[in-house]
Design an enzyme around this catalytic site. Structure first.
Site, mmCIF file in Angstrom:
data_model
loop_
_atom_site.group_PDB
_atom_site.id
_atom_site.type_symbol
_atom_site.label_atom_id
_atom_site.label_comp_id
_atom_site.label_asym_id
_atom_site.label_seq_id
_atom_site.Cartn_x
_atom_site.Cartn_y
_atom_site.Cartn_z
ATOM 1 N N ASP A 57 13.427 17.287 60.895
ATOM 2 C CA ASP A 57 13.247 17.357 59.443
ATOM 3 C C ASP A 57 13.317 15.950 58.878
ATOM 4 O O ASP A 57 14.393 15.410 58.686
ATOM 5 C CB ASP A 57 14.342 18.252 58.844
ATOM 6 C CG ASP A 57 14.322 18.303 57.337
ATOM 7 O OD1 ASP A 57 13.322 17.880 56.728
ATOM 8 O OD2 ASP A 57 15.330 18.750 56.757
ATOM 9 N N GLU A 97 13.120 11.674 50.591
ATOM 10 C CA GLU A 97 12.982 13.084 50.221
ATOM 11 C C GLU A 97 14.331 13.783 50.183
ATOM 12 O O GLU A 97 14.571 14.643 49.329
ATOM 13 C CB GLU A 97 12.050 13.796 51.207
ATOM 14 C CG GLU A 97 11.686 15.227 50.814
ATOM 15 C CD GLU A 97 12.673 16.283 51.340
ATOM 16 O OE1 GLU A 97 12.561 17.441 50.919
ATOM 17 O OE2 GLU A 97 13.553 15.923 52.161
ATOM 18 N N GLU A 98 15.204 13.410 51.110
ATOM 19 C CA GLU A 98 16.452 14.140 51.291
ATOM 20 C C GLU A 98 17.418 14.007 50.112
ATOM 21 O O GLU A 98 18.405 14.729 50.035
ATOM 22 C CB GLU A 98 17.140 13.702 52.584
ATOM 23 C CG GLU A 98 16.381 14.027 53.864
ATOM 24 C CD GLU A 98 16.347 15.516 54.185
ATOM 25 O OE1 GLU A 98 16.978 16.300 53.459
ATOM 26 O OE2 GLU A 98 15.675 15.888 55.159
ATOM 27 N N HIS A 126 19.259 20.568 59.546
ATOM 28 C CA HIS A 126 20.344 19.650 59.193
ATOM 29 C C HIS A 126 21.490 19.680 60.205
ATOM 30 O O HIS A 126 22.648 19.465 59.869
ATOM 31 C CB HIS A 126 20.853 19.898 57.771
ATOM 32 C CG HIS A 126 19.896 19.428 56.726
ATOM 33 N ND1 HIS A 126 20.250 19.269 55.404
ATOM 34 C CD2 HIS A 126 18.589 19.074 56.804
ATOM 35 C CE1 HIS A 126 19.191 18.840 54.713
ATOM 36 N NE2 HIS A 126 18.180 18.721 55.548
ATOM 37 N N ASP A 177 6.225 20.085 55.672
ATOM 38 C CA ASP A 177 7.667 19.940 55.832
ATOM 39 C C ASP A 177 8.120 21.067 56.753
ATOM 40 O O ASP A 177 7.293 21.816 57.279
ATOM 41 C CB ASP A 177 8.375 19.992 54.472
ATOM 42 C CG ASP A 177 9.696 19.223 54.466
ATOM 43 O OD1 ASP A 177 10.368 19.186 55.516
ATOM 44 O OD2 ASP A 177 10.063 18.684 53.408
ATOM 45 N N HIS A 225 7.671 13.499 54.971
ATOM 46 C CA HIS A 225 8.697 12.517 54.618
ATOM 47 C C HIS A 225 9.358 11.952 55.856
ATOM 48 O O HIS A 225 9.489 12.618 56.885
ATOM 49 C CB HIS A 225 9.706 13.074 53.620
ATOM 50 C CG HIS A 225 10.677 14.080 54.156
ATOM 51 N ND1 HIS A 225 11.821 13.724 54.830
ATOM 52 C CD2 HIS A 225 10.707 15.437 54.084
ATOM 53 C CE1 HIS A 225 12.508 14.803 55.141
ATOM 54 N NE2 HIS A 225 11.855 15.868 54.708
#
Length: 356
Positions: free
Chosen positions: A177, A211-212, A321, A234, A65
């Site tokens: 990410d 995706e998030e 994150h 991922d 993603h």
């Protein structure tokens, strides 16, 4: 890693790609992957798909993603301070003292997440930052001045932090990410082309959006492609740093190889093919378990199109994150190798059913 690949990785990671606004990053990715594919298409919301052997009936997806967590401007005070809301899983604890870019039609506006000093905060204020208390300062003294800069409710905010290499072996930055996943699947396409590998099926190299906020891009593109097989990559938590709980999160290490996941959404026969590939090709790997769902785009593909043989190959990552997400270069190379070698073992019409 070859110089051209490293240069693309750095450029791609440094480019902002907030959820719902991935366009510029997707353009960079497509430009890099174009020489290694036969054709491509872009869907309504910005997912980009590079296709090899588009005429083939049997379809295999490799997917990552493209989006990163961010913020939206939500409220501007009369004094010119800006309050935000999350776009994806942004963590208010990370925000204070960070520099940001506010994206406007007039261009980037520089701002900071301000925070009062420790010795002036009142007792009731001396708590962990929350989405209700963090605020932006863009150097304006009124709401009108903020708006004259081009900032409005709905403007997107991303952190300014950029890519770096730490101790010659770790890649560090925001948004690894999972844009590093987009890099890895692009490298798989490059290796197939440069090694002149002729696949017996159609390969769909998918860089999905959104995706998030709930696997939305993958859901849309899975219905459009209707693949037979999907291999998703991922990131997954490295659990060696302080404050991680191995009993719940597993015992996973950066530098010890890709992580293969077990769980209901993961098709067992495809997963075993990946594991046998790793063993045969002498690629180190680790194992993880999921509960009802993997929490990745694997779930969206697995439960689409009357059921797709889907599996997850994850890259161990520290400090998810945050603006200092960290991965080991060896793991990046080994995820690329594992996806590549697995593709070479999938046959045209490969039947992954448990029995027939």
């Amino acid at each position: 890693m070859r110089n051209e690949s490293f240069d693309f990785l750095q450029k791609y990671l440094n480019n902002p790609s907030p959820t719902g606004f991935e366009k510029e990053g997707q353009k960079l990715w497509l430009e890099y992957v174009k020489p290694y594919i036969d054709e491509y298409f872009v869907d309504t919301y910005g997912t980009v798909v590079g296709v090899i052997n588009p005429e083939a009936k049997y379809k295999v997806v490799i997917e990552a993603h493209a989006d990163e967590i961010s913020y939206f401007v939500n409220y501007i005070t009369k004094e010119g301070y800006i309050y935000v809301r999350r776009n994806g899983g942004s963590d208010a604890l990370v925000a204070p003292s960070k520099r940001v870019n506010i994206h406007t039609d007039k261009g980037i506006v520089k701002a900071i997440f301000g925070w009062p000093a420790i010795h002036v905060r009142k007792v009731e204020q001396d708590k962990a930052p929350t989405i209700e208390t963090i605020f932006l300062d863009c150097g304006a003294t009124s709401k009108d001045e903020v708006e004259r800069m081009g900032i409005h409710v709905g403007s997107v905010v991303t952190f300014e932090d950029e890519f770096m290499v730490m101790n010659r072996q770790y890649f560090v930055g925001r948004a690894l990410d999972n844009r590093i996943g987009g890099f890895m699947i692009a490298e798989v396409a490059r290796l197939l082309k440069e090694n002149k590998q002729k696949l017996p099926f159609g390969l769909y190299v998918v860089n999905a959006v959104q995706e998030e906020i709930g696997l939305r891009g993958a859901e849309m593109i899975a219905h459009r492609i209707q693949p037979d097989v999907a291999i998703i990559t991922d990131v997954i938590h490295d659990t060696q740093a302080p404050m991680y709980e191995k009993k719940t999160s597993g015992d996973l290490h950066c530098g010890q190889g890709p992580v293969v996941t077990y769980g209901p959404a993961v098709q067992n026969n495809l997963r075993e093919l990946i594991i046998e590939t790793a063993k045969t090709a002498d690629i180190p790997f680790q194992r993880a378990s999921a509960t009802r769902a993997t929490g990745t785009d694997t779930d969206a593909f697995a439960y689409s199109n009357a059921g797709v043989a889907a599996a997850l190959i994850s890259l161990p990552l520290k400090y998810m994150h945050t603006t200092v997400e960290t991965v080991h270069q060896d793991d990046v190379e080994n995820v690329i190798r594992l996806i590549y070698e697995t593709l070479l073992r999938i046959e045209d019409g490969h039947d992954f059913r448990y029995f027939s």
